[in-house]
Design a protein around this motif. Sequence first.
Motif, PDB file in Angstrom:
ATOM      1  N   CYS A  61       0.820  -1.217   0.000  1.00 16.94           N
ATOM      2  CA  CYS A  61       0.000   0.000   0.000  1.00 16.94           C
ATOM      3  C   CYS A  61       0.856   1.270   0.000  1.00 16.94           C
ATOM      4  N   HIS A  62       0.204   2.357  -0.370  1.00 16.75           N
ATOM      5  CA  HIS A  62       0.765   3.703  -0.271  1.00 16.75           C
ATOM      6  C   HIS A  62      -0.032   4.472   0.782  1.00 16.75           C
ATOM      7  N   VAL A  63       0.663   5.242   1.596  1.00 13.97           N
ATOM      8  CA  VAL A  63       0.015   6.013   2.657  1.00 13.97           C
ATOM      9  C   VAL A  63      -0.301   7.412   2.120  1.00 13.97           C
ATOM     10  N   VAL A  64      -1.555   7.855   2.348  1.00 19.03           N
ATOM     11  CA  VAL A  64      -2.024   9.166   1.912  1.00 19.03           C
ATOM     12  C   VAL A  64      -2.433   9.951   3.149  1.00 19.03           C
ATOM     13  N   GLY A  65      -1.988  11.221   3.251  1.00 18.48           N
ATOM     14  CA  GLY A  65      -2.277  12.047   4.415  1.00 18.48           C
ATOM     15  C   GLY A  65      -3.668  12.636   4.376  1.00 18.48           C
ATOM     16  N   SER A  66      -4.053  13.294   5.468  1.00 16.94           N
ATOM     17  CA  SER A  66      -5.373  13.907   5.562  1.00 16.94           C
ATOM     18  C   SER A  66      -5.532  15.072   4.595  1.00 16.94           C
ATOM     19  N   ASP A  67      -4.419  15.626   4.108  1.00 15.94           N
ATOM     20  CA  ASP A  67      -4.480  16.718   3.141  1.00 15.94           C
ATOM     21  C   ASP A  67      -4.525  16.206   1.706  1.00 15.94           C
ATOM     22  N   GLY A  68      -4.627  14.870   1.537  1.00 12.25           N
ATOM     23  CA  GLY A  68      -4.723  14.279   0.211  1.00 12.25           C
ATOM     24  C   GLY A  68      -3.403  14.055  -0.476  1.00 12.25           C
ATOM     25  N   GLN A  69      -2.299  14.425   0.155  1.00  6.67           N
ATOM     26  CA  GLN A  69      -0.990  14.246  -0.469  1.00  6.67           C
ATOM     27  C   GLN A  69      -0.448  12.847  -0.195  1.00  6.67           C
ATOM     28  N   SER A  70       0.237  12.284  -1.191  1.00  7.72           N
ATOM     29  CA  SER A  70       0.847  10.972  -1.030  1.00  7.72           C
ATOM     30  C   SER A  70       2.087  11.076  -0.145  1.00  7.72           C
ATOM     31  N   ILE A  71       2.150  10.251   0.901  1.00  5.82           N
ATOM     32  CA  ILE A  71       3.285  10.283   1.827  1.00  5.82           C
ATOM     33  C   ILE A  71       4.401   9.372   1.334  1.00  5.82           C
ATOM     34  N   VAL A 105       6.828   4.539   6.698  1.00  7.91           N
ATOM     35  CA  VAL A 105       6.627   5.073   5.357  1.00  7.91           C
ATOM     36  C   VAL A 105       7.948   5.642   4.869  1.00  7.91           C
ATOM     37  N   ARG A 106       8.292   5.321   3.661  1.00  8.09           N
ATOM     38  CA  ARG A 106       9.535   5.827   3.072  1.00  8.09           C
ATOM     39  C   ARG A 106       9.317   7.278   2.622  1.00  8.09           C
ATOM     40  N   THR A 107      10.054   8.207   3.247  1.00 11.78           N
ATOM     41  CA  THR A 107       9.954   9.623   2.913  1.00 11.78           C
ATOM     42  C   THR A 107      11.345  10.173   2.694  1.00 11.78           C
ATOM     43  N   LYS A 153      14.546   7.829   4.069  1.00  8.76           N
ATOM     44  CA  LYS A 153      14.106   7.907   5.459  1.00  8.76           C
ATOM     45  C   LYS A 153      12.795   7.156   5.633  1.00  8.76           C
ATOM     46  N   GLN A 154      12.637   6.453   6.764  1.00  9.50           N
ATOM     47  CA  GLN A 154      11.391   5.774   7.082  1.00  9.50           C
ATOM     48  C   GLN A 154      10.815   6.385   8.353  1.00  9.50           C
ATOM     49  N   THR A 155       9.549   6.746   8.295  1.00 10.10           N
ATOM     50  CA  THR A 155       8.883   7.428   9.385  1.00 10.10           C
ATOM     51  C   THR A 155       7.730   6.569   9.888  1.00 10.10           C
ATOM     52  N   PHE A 176      -3.511  12.339   9.522  1.00  6.73           N
ATOM     53  CA  PHE A 176      -2.410  13.279   9.750  1.00  6.73           C
ATOM     54  C   PHE A 176      -1.931  13.782   8.396  1.00  6.73           C
ATOM     55  N   ASP A 177      -1.554  15.060   8.329  1.00  7.18           N
ATOM     56  CA  ASP A 177      -1.097  15.589   7.051  1.00  7.18           C
ATOM     57  C   ASP A 177       0.363  15.222   6.811  1.00  7.18           C
ATOM     58  N   LYS A 178       0.805  15.478   5.579  1.00  9.22           N
ATOM     59  CA  LYS A 178       2.144  15.065   5.145  1.00  9.22           C
ATOM     60  C   LYS A 178       3.232  15.744   5.960  1.00  9.22           C
ATOM     61  N   GLU A 179       3.074  17.038   6.247  1.00  6.43           N
ATOM     62  CA  GLU A 179       4.110  17.774   6.961  1.00  6.43           C
ATOM     63  C   GLU A 179       4.305  17.221   8.370  1.00  6.43           C
ATOM     64  N   MET A 180       3.207  16.859   9.045  1.00 12.03           N
ATOM     65  CA  MET A 180       3.299  16.328  10.407  1.00 12.03           C
ATOM     66  C   MET A 180       4.011  14.980  10.418  1.00 12.03           C
ATOM     67  N   ILE A 181       3.687  14.142   9.439  1.00 12.03           N
ATOM     68  CA  ILE A 181       4.309  12.814   9.379  1.00 12.03           C
ATOM     69  C   ILE A 181       5.807  12.934   9.112  1.00 12.03           C
ATOM     70  N   LYS A 182       6.201  13.867   8.245  1.00 10.74           N
ATOM     71  CA  LYS A 182       7.628  14.032   7.925  1.00 10.74           C
ATOM     72  C   LYS A 182       8.429  14.496   9.137  1.00 10.74           C
ATOM     73  N   GLU A 183       7.783  15.222  10.077  1.00 11.45           N
ATOM     74  CA  GLU A 183       8.485  15.742  11.245  1.00 11.45           C
ATOM     75  C   GLU A 183       8.381  14.829  12.457  1.00 11.45           C
TER      76      GLU A 183
END
Length: 278
Positions: free
Chosen positions: A11-21, A41-43, A49-51, A69-76
């Motif tokens: 699977c691919h993870v998609v954030g609450s903002d609709g962006q692909s993580i 998730v590979r970012t 990097k895996q988050t 969760f949105d993409k920015e939150m997951i990346k941080e």
Amino acid sequence: MQTEIRNLLDCHVVGSDGQSIGKVGQVYLNDRTGEPEWVTVRTGFFGMKQTFVPLANARRSGEEIRVPFDKEMIKEAPNIDVDGRLSLNEEADLYRYYGMQPTDIPRQRAGETRTRGPVTEGRPGQRAGLAGDARGGLADEGDIDMTRSEEQLHIGKESRETGRVRLHKYVETESVRESVPLSHEEVVIEREPIRDGDMTGAHEIGEEERQMILHEERAVVGKETKPVERVHVHKQAVQHEETVEGQVRKERVEIDEESAAGDEDRKFGRGEEMPPGR
């Protein structure tokens, strides 16, 4: 369960903002229930990097996992090693970051180091290094292992816009002057006396009228449109080289050997020869 885990790994993870993580890297199970609780998730650049992302309140649709969760939150999210097991403290840090509180963390005894192991293609992962009482201490017997890692620099290329070329045709008016030779007719009067005997017959006096038409040339301007030139614009690739620099980190290994009383301790690993195998 193995089928479910394999499906999650596709699977691919998609954030609450609709962006692909990113794509799921590993699946972490709950030690008590055995259910999938975390995915990595590979970012980052080149997906190096895996988050960690919690699966609580996540919805799966086909090959997508939508998380709240949105993409920015997951990346941080906290940077945690994904090559080993997830400790209690690490998991608590993740839950605090995502604003969640699991029901089983408060029941842990003080000092207990419960861990959750990663599952990749259905096989539990193991943390590299010592385990149990040997962690941070001495091993009485047997071999000890330590994994040394180093970063590698991956150079890629991207295409970006550097400019645009527009081909625009416009109309410009200019004055043109040319000399044209013209002609016109003028009247020339010639008088010739008549001598006696040149004309015979009777002649009477009376009125008489005759006319002559005169002509002239005038310049006439006409215009016509005809093609005079074809303009063609195309692109061509020009190759050049650019030097790219970056910094990478490498892990080094030091070995401290403690000898018997009276002997000098020795340290290996910084430019010295390692001790021979025993």
